[in-house]
Design an enzyme around this catalytic site. Structure first.
Site, PDB file in Angstrom:
ATOM      1  N   GLY A  90      46.870  39.779  41.779  1.00  0.00           N
ATOM      2  CA  GLY A  90      45.409  39.498  41.591  1.00  0.00           C
ATOM      3  C   GLY A  90      44.413  38.160  42.670  1.00  0.00           C
ATOM      4  O   GLY A  90      46.295  38.231  43.844  1.00  0.00           O
ATOM      5  N   ARG A  93      45.413  32.632  46.430  1.00  0.00           N
ATOM      6  CA  ARG A  93      44.535  32.017  46.276  1.00  0.00           C
ATOM      7  C   ARG A  93      43.154  31.952  47.277  1.00  0.00           C
ATOM      8  O   ARG A  93      43.061  31.545  48.082  1.00  0.00           O
ATOM      9  CB  ARG A  93      45.300  31.883  48.055  1.00  0.00           C
ATOM     10  CG  ARG A  93      45.460  32.892  49.312  1.00  0.00           C
ATOM     11  CD  ARG A  93      46.060  32.400  50.049  1.00  0.00           C
ATOM     12  NE  ARG A  93      46.619  33.899  50.494  1.00  0.00           N
ATOM     13  CZ  ARG A  93      46.983  33.696  51.712  1.00  0.00           C
ATOM     14  NH1 ARG A  93      47.474  32.650  52.373  1.00  0.00           N
ATOM     15  NH2 ARG A  93      47.239  34.294  52.932  1.00  0.00           N
ATOM     16  N   ASP A 125      51.144  28.276  45.727  1.00  0.00           N
ATOM     17  CA  ASP A 125      49.559  26.852  46.121  1.00  0.00           C
ATOM     18  C   ASP A 125      48.483  27.586  46.189  1.00  0.00           C
ATOM     19  O   ASP A 125      47.460  26.680  46.181  1.00  0.00           O
ATOM     20  CB  ASP A 125      49.697  25.753  46.757  1.00  0.00           C
ATOM     21  CG  ASP A 125      50.089  26.387  48.305  1.00  0.00           C
ATOM     22  OD1 ASP A 125      49.309  27.547  48.078  1.00  0.00           O
ATOM     23  OD2 ASP A 125      50.920  25.732  49.461  1.00  0.00           O
ATOM     24  N   GLY A 126      48.465  28.783  46.347  1.00  0.00           N
ATOM     25  CA  GLY A 126      46.769  28.968  46.021  1.00  0.00           C
ATOM     26  C   GLY A 126      46.697  28.815  47.450  1.00  0.00           C
ATOM     27  O   GLY A 126      44.673  28.433  48.059  1.00  0.00           O
ATOM     28  N   ARG A 176      35.505  34.519  53.887  1.00  0.00           N
ATOM     29  CA  ARG A 176      35.521  36.591  54.182  1.00  0.00           C
ATOM     30  C   ARG A 176      34.102  36.776  53.636  1.00  0.00           C
ATOM     31  O   ARG A 176      33.854  36.967  52.788  1.00  0.00           O
ATOM     32  CB  ARG A 176      37.139  36.857  53.767  1.00  0.00           C
ATOM     33  CG  ARG A 176      36.657  38.481  54.189  1.00  0.00           C
ATOM     34  CD  ARG A 176      38.269  38.775  53.993  1.00  0.00           C
ATOM     35  NE  ARG A 176      39.138  38.481  52.417  1.00  0.00           N
ATOM     36  CZ  ARG A 176      40.213  38.242  52.573  1.00  0.00           C
ATOM     37  NH1 ARG A 176      41.118  38.653  53.072  1.00  0.00           N
ATOM     38  NH2 ARG A 176      40.234  38.389  50.928  1.00  0.00           N
ATOM     39  N   ARG A 183      40.359  46.863  45.627  1.00  0.00           N
ATOM     40  CA  ARG A 183      41.432  47.390  47.126  1.00  0.00           C
ATOM     41  C   ARG A 183      41.756  48.474  46.230  1.00  0.00           C
ATOM     42  O   ARG A 183      41.568  49.106  44.864  1.00  0.00           O
ATOM     43  CB  ARG A 183      42.439  47.113  46.287  1.00  0.00           C
ATOM     44  CG  ARG A 183      42.072  44.952  47.184  1.00  0.00           C
ATOM     45  CD  ARG A 183      42.703  43.705  46.621  1.00  0.00           C
ATOM     46  NE  ARG A 183      41.715  42.325  46.869  1.00  0.00           N
ATOM     47  CZ  ARG A 183      42.856  41.750  48.286  1.00  0.00           C
ATOM     48  NH1 ARG A 183      43.844  42.003  48.515  1.00  0.00           N
ATOM     49  NH2 ARG A 183      42.055  40.589  48.454  1.00  0.00           N
ATOM     50  N   ASP A 252      48.160  46.715  47.312  1.00  0.00           N
ATOM     51  CA  ASP A 252      46.813  45.591  46.933  1.00  0.00           C
ATOM     52  C   ASP A 252      45.899  45.091  48.649  1.00  0.00           C
ATOM     53  O   ASP A 252      44.656  44.547  48.797  1.00  0.00           O
ATOM     54  CB  ASP A 252      47.263  44.751  46.549  1.00  0.00           C
ATOM     55  CG  ASP A 252      48.318  43.797  47.146  1.00  0.00           C
ATOM     56  OD1 ASP A 252      49.650  45.128  47.637  1.00  0.00           O
ATOM     57  OD2 ASP A 252      48.344  42.939  47.319  1.00  0.00           O
TER      58      ASP A 252
END
Length: 491
Positions: A90, A93, A125-126, A176, A183, A252
């Site tokens: 999922g 980050r 840590d994202g 982005r 996906r 993914d």
């Protein structure tokens, strides 16, 4: 008033049931500042240019003051990573902030990458680091200018927050922009968890939003999949023709719209090597350059399996059966353009494959060779001197020149001169590509607070086919240390 107040913002994905995502607030970084702002994309999205950008816009996008019309969420999906199904994927980050309608009437996702941990971060840590964010920003710009379907980025933000990878690095945020962040793995998630009602809802919405001409068709699901197959095949054909290796073609990382997605340890080929591996974690070469067409079909087969509750096996197999032909036709069309050939001929495959074999044996730079070949109207000396075994290449060159004569005959006698042919070739053979050593130089400067090389590369690569003689050094062959660089998935 915020600079976002007059924008047409939607949150269509947030209207899905809770099983599709988790709402998550961004976790701000310390002392953020802009590294680069994409004026072209900003204009498309009704946003100001960098020279006019208001101070509050940084806070709106860096997570410290989320604008009220944004509804940040982390998407849930799964996927096959290096061929193995992973149910625990999922947005680990990144967060989908919302969607902005562009001047072209299309709706674009705004996605904040590096926004901190989510329920899907696993042990991560994202965060994103400046190094990988620069790589993704510049890759999107370079690929778009080469005419390759791709996601792009609106802006890149640096900070004073340390992030730890193999060593301490600078925390960053990437904005982005994509027509969708859906996906292959989204469909896999609902299929493998037996949520077939949600699977159908997702397919219905994707068709409504991105394939509207199919919305009222009785065969809408089958035609939707057929178009995904076609778009994916054409995208990978573009990769192969330009010499681009993605590096992590997990399901993914595959856009449902056939756009290049999730740039990690990618690389443009230097000395031609058909089995080039750009990801040092890819120990088996699953995602090597010459494996990309095969993996594209493998990934589409995984998507087909996920769509099997909606589409018959016969229709799925029929669509998959078209993949190789679509990719091959697109690839050879692109390669003929690189060679300045206008009319297909049955011997083109052997001509092109013969050339690639010589380039590999002689370890000749792929991009540099084709650019030099496009100056054949001036002299053949420069291109011939790229080869140690000149006799073998000279034999191929003689075969190629005969093929150009045949091309003129096949054009109903309306042939073109070699000068005209080479002018056309220079529109399809870039002088400048995003080589990894150029990226490394820009990253090292940026980590010291000097973003000038990032800006220079962004501008240079926006016109990769132009001469831009003031920047000839950026078109030279890479140094030995900069060839065939392998990078990690955190790149």
């Amino acid at each position: 008033m915020s600079s976002l107040d007059n924008l047409s913002i939607t949150n269509r994905y947030a209207e899905f049931p809770d099983s599709f995502y988790t709402r998550v607030a961004p976790q701000p970084l310390a002392n953020t500042r802009w590294v680069v702002w994409n004026d072209e994309l900003a204009s498309l999205l009704h946003l100001p240019s960098f020279s006019q950008i208001p101070e509050e816009l940084l806070a709106n996008f860096d997570g410290s003051k989320v604008w009220s019309q944004f509804k940040p969420l982390a998407m849930k999906y799964t996927g096959h990573q290096f061929g193995v199904y992973n149910p625990d994927l999922g947005d680990g980050r990144g967060l989908l902030l919302g969607e902005i309608e562009g001047r072209d009437g299309a709706i674009y996702d705004i996605h904040l990458k590096g926004a901190g941990t989510t329920p899907y971060s696993r042990m991560g840590d994202g965060r994103a680091v400046l190094r990988s964010s620069i790589r993704e920003y510049l890759a999107g710009e370079a690929m778009a200018a080469l005419g390759i379907p791709t996601t792009r980025s609106l802006g890149l933000i640096s900070s004073d927050t340390p992030v730890y990878r193999e060593q301490q690095e600078t925390g960053a945020l990437l904005l982005r922009v994509a027509e969708t962040h859906i996906r292959f793995g989204h469909f896999e998630y609902f299929f493998h968890t037996n949520q077939h009602k949600e699977l159908k809802l997702l397919a219905d919405k994707v068709i409504q939003w991105h394939f509207p001409s199919l919305a009222n068709s009785k065969a809408s699901y089958a035609e939707f999949f057929r178009q995904v197959v076609e778009r994916t095949a054409k995208m990978i054909a573009h990769w192969q023709a330009v010499g681009f290796a993605h590096g992590v073609m997990n399901t993914d990382n595959m856009s449902i719209l056939g756009q290049t997605f999730d740039y990690g340890p990618y690389g443009f080929i230097d000395d031609f090597e058909s089995g080039y591996i750009c990801n040092h974690s890819d120990h088996t070469g699953r995602y090597a350059f010459d494996q990309q067409p095969r993996i594209g079909l493998w990934n589409l087969s995984a998507l087909a399996y996920a769509l099997s509750p909606l589409i018959s096996s016969e229709e799925l197999q029929s669509a998959l059966g078209q993949y190789e032909n679509i990719l091959s036709q697109q690839y050879y069309r692109l390669m003929r353009s690189k060679l300045g050939l206008n009319v297909p001929h049955e011997d083109d495959g052997s001509l092109i494959q013969g050339l690639l074999a010589i380039l590999e044996t002689e370890e000749v730079d792929y991009t540099f060779f084709f650019r030099q070949l496009s100056y054949l109207d001036s002299s053949d000396k420069a291109v011939v001197e790229l080869f140690k075994s000149r006799a073998e290449f000279s034999a191929w060159l003689e075969q190629y020149l005969k093929r150009t004569e045949l091309d003129n005959k096949l054009c109903n006698g309306e042939g073109i001169s070699m000068e005209q042919r080479c002018q056309a070739m220079r529109l399809h053979n870039p002088k400048y590509i995003l080589r990894n050593y150029l990226l490394q130089n820009a990253i090292e400067r940026a980590e010291q607070g000097d973003y000038s090389e990032v800006h220079l590369l962004a501008n240079l690569l926006s016109n990769p086919f132009d001469e831009q003689s003031d920047y000839d050094d950026y078109a030279k062959l890479p140094p030995v240390w900069g060839k065939k660089m392998k990078l990690s998935c955190s790149s």
